[in-house]
Design a protein around this motif. Structure first.
Motif, short mmCIF file in Angstrom:
data_model
loop_
_atom_site.label_atom_id
_atom_site.label_comp_id
_atom_site.label_asym_id
_atom_site.label_seq_id
_atom_site.Cartn_x
_atom_site.Cartn_y
_atom_site.Cartn_z
N ASN A 38 -40.09 -13.84 78.08
CA ASN A 38 -38.82 -14.69 77.58
C ASN A 38 -39.35 -16.00 77.14
OD1 ASN A 38 -36.90 -12.40 79.44
ND2 ASN A 38 -36.57 -12.72 77.05
N GLU A 81 -34.06 -10.99 65.77
CA GLU A 81 -33.81 -10.12 66.84
C GLU A 81 -32.40 -9.72 67.27
OE1 GLU A 81 -34.92 -12.63 70.22
OE2 GLU A 81 -34.70 -11.29 71.74
N ARG A 139 -30.10 -0.59 65.01
CA ARG A 139 -31.69 -1.14 64.95
C ARG A 139 -32.15 -0.24 63.64
NH1 ARG A 139 -32.79 -6.09 65.31
NH2 ARG A 139 -34.70 -6.65 66.13
N GLU A 158 -38.90 -8.27 67.88
CA GLU A 158 -38.48 -7.46 68.84
C GLU A 158 -37.55 -6.19 68.14
OE1 GLU A 158 -37.57 -8.72 72.76
OE2 GLU A 158 -38.23 -10.63 72.47
N VAL A 161 -35.67 -4.14 70.53
CA VAL A 161 -34.86 -4.98 71.65
C VAL A 161 -33.60 -4.00 71.87
CG1 VAL A 161 -33.60 -6.42 70.09
CG2 VAL A 161 -33.88 -7.17 72.44
N SER A 190 -42.63 -8.23 70.99
CA SER A 190 -42.20 -7.47 71.82
C SER A 190 -42.83 -8.11 73.35
CB SER A 190 -43.06 -6.17 71.84
OG SER A 190 -42.58 -5.26 72.88
N HIS A 191 -41.67 -7.79 74.30
CA HIS A 191 -42.25 -8.03 75.71
C HIS A 191 -43.02 -6.94 76.30
CE1 HIS A 191 -37.91 -9.58 75.59
NE2 HIS A 191 -38.66 -10.59 75.91
#
Ligand code: ATP
Length: 234
Positions: A38, A81, A139, A158, A161, A190-191
């Protein structure tokens, strides 16, 4: 030819420097992942690439042009996002609206709509109002919207997400299949390292406004003797 070239990109908001010299390049046809925690600067970078935010300094080329150039309008799509949907339209009506905005009322628009419906894979629910859709369904519609026009470059911020593992996997599968079938360049953020490893051929790791590392997933893993990207970083 590079689909995206970013060199020494900086962005300052007031007295906060969100990007401190970001550099990476995405080859045409690649599925490329920008990974980072983040606040790393992924959304800021994508908004600059989409032409929505001016950079403070640095070189940025999208398909060889400055972001936001009129020539890019029809060939680059951007999925924010926090993309919204129109609550009172059905998924089908929404995709039809997008395809007609792009192509007018034409054969091309019909084909885009057909592809969008296929990508969304919502079955009969495509004809229900979007206010009743789950997060996952919304999404899917948004991803379908970004891909149905067969862009040369899709920038997906993302894409999974807020989705549970099952829905996230479904979205990953449809992105992979789309890239394989249509040869579009896809730049996503992406995380989730495992997610990026699943979908992307190449990655850049961004943290606190700088890219720490870029390379083909395969090469990064073998160079560092790691079994997966998570092992490489933690
Ligand atoms: P996330 O995964 O949370 O979406 P991110 O990697 O996309 O993170 P950015 O949204 O690009 O990160 O934000 C990078 C940094 O810039 C953050 O610290 C954020 O608070 C800051 N920032 C972003 N937009 C603005 C703005 N308009 N004004 C001030 N600061 C901002």
């Amino acid at each position: 030819m590079y689909a995206v070239q970013v060199e020494n990109l900086t962005k300052v908001f007031g007295n906060f420097q969100a990007l401190r010299g970001v550099s990476f390049a995405v080859e045409e046809g690649e599925v490329f992942g920008l990974i980072g925690p983040n606040g790393a600067g992924k959304t800021t970078t994508f908004r600059i690439l989409a032409g929505l935010l001016p950079p403070t300094s640095g070189k940025v080329l999208v398909l060889g042009k400055a972001p936001g150039s009129p020539e890019l309008k029809r060939v680059v799509t951007y999925l924010p996002e926090d993309a919204g949907t129109y609550r009172n339209l059905t998924g089908y009506e929404f995709l039809r609206m997008v395809s007609e905005l792009y192509f007018g009322r034409s054969r091309e628009a019909e084909e885009a709509l057909e592809l969008g419906v296929k990508i969304a894979s919502l079955g009969e629910k495509i004809h229900e109002k979007m206010k009743g859709y789950s997060k996952g369904m919304k999404r899917r519609i948004q991803v379908a919207r970004a891909l149905m026009v067969k862009p040369r470059l899709a920038i997906l911020d993302e894409p999974t997400v807020g989705l549970d593992v099952v829905h996230a996997k479904e979205i990953r599968t449809l992105i992979k299949e789309f890239a394989r079938e249509h040869g579009s360049t896809i730049l996503l953020s992406s995380h989730n390292m495992l997610e990026v490893e699943d979908v992307c051929g190449e990655v850049a790791i961004i943290d606190r406004g700088v890219v720490l590392l870029q390379g083909k997933v395969r090469d990064l893993l073998s160079e560092h003797g790691a079994r997966n990207l998570e092992e490489l970083f933690f």
